[in-house]
Design a protein around this motif. Structure first.
Motif, short mmCIF file in Angstrom:
data_model
loop_
_atom_site.label_atom_id
_atom_site.label_comp_id
_atom_site.label_asym_id
_atom_site.label_seq_id
_atom_site.Cartn_x
_atom_site.Cartn_y
_atom_site.Cartn_z
N CYS A 246 0.84 -1.20 0.00
CA CYS A 246 0.00 0.00 0.00
C CYS A 246 0.87 1.24 0.00
O CYS A 246 2.07 1.19 0.31
N THR A 247 0.27 2.36 -0.36
CA THR A 247 0.96 3.64 -0.26
C THR A 247 0.66 4.24 1.12
O THR A 247 -0.43 4.07 1.65
N HIS A 248 1.63 4.91 1.70
CA HIS A 248 1.48 5.61 2.99
C HIS A 248 0.89 4.73 4.09
O HIS A 248 -0.16 5.04 4.68
N PRO A 249 1.53 3.60 4.40
CA PRO A 249 0.96 2.69 5.41
C PRO A 249 0.85 3.32 6.80
O PRO A 249 -0.01 2.89 7.59
N ASP A 250 1.67 4.32 7.10
CA ASP A 250 1.65 4.91 8.44
C ASP A 250 0.40 5.74 8.73
O ASP A 250 0.16 6.12 9.88
N LYS A 251 -0.38 6.02 7.70
CA LYS A 251 -1.60 6.80 7.96
C LYS A 251 -2.73 5.94 8.54
O LYS A 251 -3.74 6.47 9.00
N TYR A 252 -2.54 4.61 8.51
CA TYR A 252 -3.56 3.70 9.02
C TYR A 252 -3.25 3.30 10.46
O TYR A 252 -2.09 3.23 10.86
N GLU A 253 -4.29 3.01 11.23
CA GLU A 253 -4.10 2.45 12.57
C GLU A 253 -3.40 1.11 12.48
O GLU A 253 -2.57 0.76 13.31
#
Length: 265
Positions: free
Chosen positions: A154-161
């Motif tokens: 995925c793109t930008h995984p850190d934006k998810y919990e």
């Protein structure tokens, strides 16, 4: 009163489902059309957020409409919407069910054709590749339901919990000539560009640019083994959405009809 709307759309001329400033979105077109018909501002909530140029052969949104509907809204709405958005059903719901948060499964299908065809150009992704190794591609597709964390996909995984996805189905289909194929996947949720990233890596596997072990290592280590680009948005369809209280058959023919014979690998 809350209503669920069962729709489909061709996404090639939209910048995705979600409303964004300065671009044309499916959500904005429907909200403006509904508001004009009902003569009051209407906000809608969709079951997902498809990317720009991605299609939906089944999609749901909900809207709260306070005034009683005394006319054939389904007919008028279809007349007012552009040709590439169709409304199949409008359902009055009890309570406050949510089109996005209540969905328990979403299915996607990604179509590829490997020869130039002007009639497929807006429905399927064109990749001019020969001799794809479908056996290797099938082997890595079979891995997907065995793993839960899709951080590397995925793109930008850190934006998810969290990046956990419960992939319930994954399959590869090919047409009898072997010059078109279809990737199918079902999960409770999907991360940003997850399916297009998987598809890009799947093509690399088929071309011999990414091995089975390298693909699986990304699922284990949660890190990309090799740089890869997401597959084109055209060719990707949100094809089925299921709720605990609603499980409608899709109404569109391109995926769910019998025009193409798909052979499960």
């Amino acid at each position: 009163m809350r209503y669920f709307f069962h729709i489909a759309y061709q996404g090639q001329y939209f910048s995705g489902w979600q409303k964004q400033p300065g671009v044309k979105s499916v959500q904005e077109v429907i909200e403006q059309t509904l508001s004009k018909i009902l003569k009051t501002p209407i906000a809608i909530n969709g079951c997902g957020r498809t990317d720009a140029h991605v299609h939906a052969s089944q999609f749901f949104f909900h809207a709260d409409i306070e005034k009683e509907i005394t006319f054939d809204l389904l007919y008028i709405l279809n007349k007012a919407l552009p040709y590439n958005i169709a409304v199949f059903d409008i359902m009055k719901m009890e309570g406050k069910p949510h089109a996005r948060f209540d969905a328990v499964q979403r299915k996607y299908d990604y179509f590829v054709h490997t020869y130039k065809d002007p009639f497929l150009s807006t429905q399927s992704s064109f990749y001019q590749v020969n001799n794809l190794d479908f056996d290797k591609m099938k082997a890595v597709v079979a891995l997907l339901p065995q793993y839960k964390d899709y951080r590397a996909f995925c793109t930008h995984p850190d934006k998810y919990e969290h990046t956990i996805c419960n992939v319930m189905e994954a399959a590869l289909f090919v047409n009898p000539k072997g010059d078109r194929f279809r990737f199918h996947i079902a999960s409770n949720r999907f991360l940003g560009k997850m399916i297009r990233i998987i598809m890009g890596k799947l093509l690399m596997v088929g071309k011999g640019e990414l091995s089975f072990d390298e693909f699986e290592s990304e699922l284990i280590t949660l890190k990309a083994a090799k740089l890869s680009l997401p597959a084109h948005p055209t060719g990707l369809y949100l094809s089925k959405v299921t709720y605990p209280y609603l499980n409608l058959a899709p109404r569109t023919e391109f995926i769910h009809g019998e025009a193409t014979q798909w052979i499960l690998l």
